[in-house]
Design a protein around this motif. Structure first.
Motif, short mmCIF file in Angstrom:
data_model
loop_
_atom_site.label_atom_id
_atom_site.label_comp_id
_atom_site.label_asym_id
_atom_site.label_seq_id
_atom_site.Cartn_x
_atom_site.Cartn_y
_atom_site.Cartn_z
N ASN A 32 -2.34 24.11 -0.33
CA ASN A 32 -2.62 24.72 -1.63
C ASN A 32 -2.89 26.22 -1.57
N GLN B 243 -1.24 18.24 -2.25
CA GLN B 243 -2.61 18.66 -2.56
C GLN B 243 -3.23 19.49 -1.44
N LYS C 143 2.13 23.02 -3.79
CA LYS C 143 2.03 22.34 -5.08
C LYS C 143 2.47 23.23 -6.24
N SER D 183 1.66 19.24 -11.39
CA SER D 183 0.44 18.43 -11.51
C SER D 183 0.64 17.14 -10.71
N ASP D 184 -0.45 16.43 -10.47
CA ASP D 184 -0.34 15.12 -9.81
C ASP D 184 0.56 14.21 -10.63
N GLU D 185 0.47 14.31 -11.95
CA GLU D 185 1.29 13.49 -12.84
C GLU D 185 2.77 13.83 -12.70
N TRP E 244 8.30 10.71 -8.50
CA TRP E 244 8.37 9.59 -7.56
C TRP E 244 8.99 8.36 -8.25
N SER F 134 1.23 8.05 -1.55
CA SER F 134 -0.07 8.58 -1.16
C SER F 134 0.08 9.74 -0.18
N ILE G 49 4.23 14.90 -10.00
CA ILE G 49 4.68 14.34 -8.72
C ILE G 49 4.89 12.83 -8.85
N MET G 50 3.99 12.16 -9.57
CA MET G 50 4.15 10.71 -9.80
C MET G 50 5.39 10.43 -10.64
N LEU H 223 1.62 12.81 -2.11
CA LEU H 223 0.64 13.49 -2.95
C LEU H 223 -0.36 14.26 -2.10
#
Length: 100
Positions: free
Chosen positions: A64, A61, A77, A81-83, A89, A54, A85-86, A57
């Motif tokens: 920026n 974010q 960033k 994308s957030d995806e 991880w 958390s 980064i996940m 991310l």
């Protein structure tokens, strides 16, 4: 075993190219490469070692490229994308460091 290790072994054993193409498609679907700059990787790695997803991310974010109160924040960033980064991880072995 990682997808790359399997592909290396298949190449060494001269598996049929059809099998290799199938493994490459699986790798691209389930373990895509996440490209990061050195700065992105260093930030990511620090969060991975010291905090939680958390916080990681949120850092990506919030930095920026916006200007707030006279301060210009770096666009950390970039094209991640957030995806992405996940994915990194969960599977840091998929990270590839690229030039900026």
């Amino acid at each position: 075993m990682t997808f790359d290790e399997v592909l290396d072994e298949m190449n060494a054993n001269q598996e049929p190219s059809e099998s290799i193409r199938f493994m490459e498609r699986l790798r691209d679907t389930y373990a895509p490469t996440v490209e990061m700059t050195k700065k992105q990787y260093d930030t990511f790695k620090w969060h991975k070692d010291n905090l939680d997803f958390s916080a990681c991310l949120g850092t990506f974010q919030n930095y920026n490229g916006e200007t707030r109160m006279g301060h210009k924040f770096d666009n950390l960033k970039g094209n991640l994308s957030d995806e992405d980064i996940m994915q990194a991880w969960l599977h840091p072995e998929t990270i590839k460091i690229v030039d900026e």
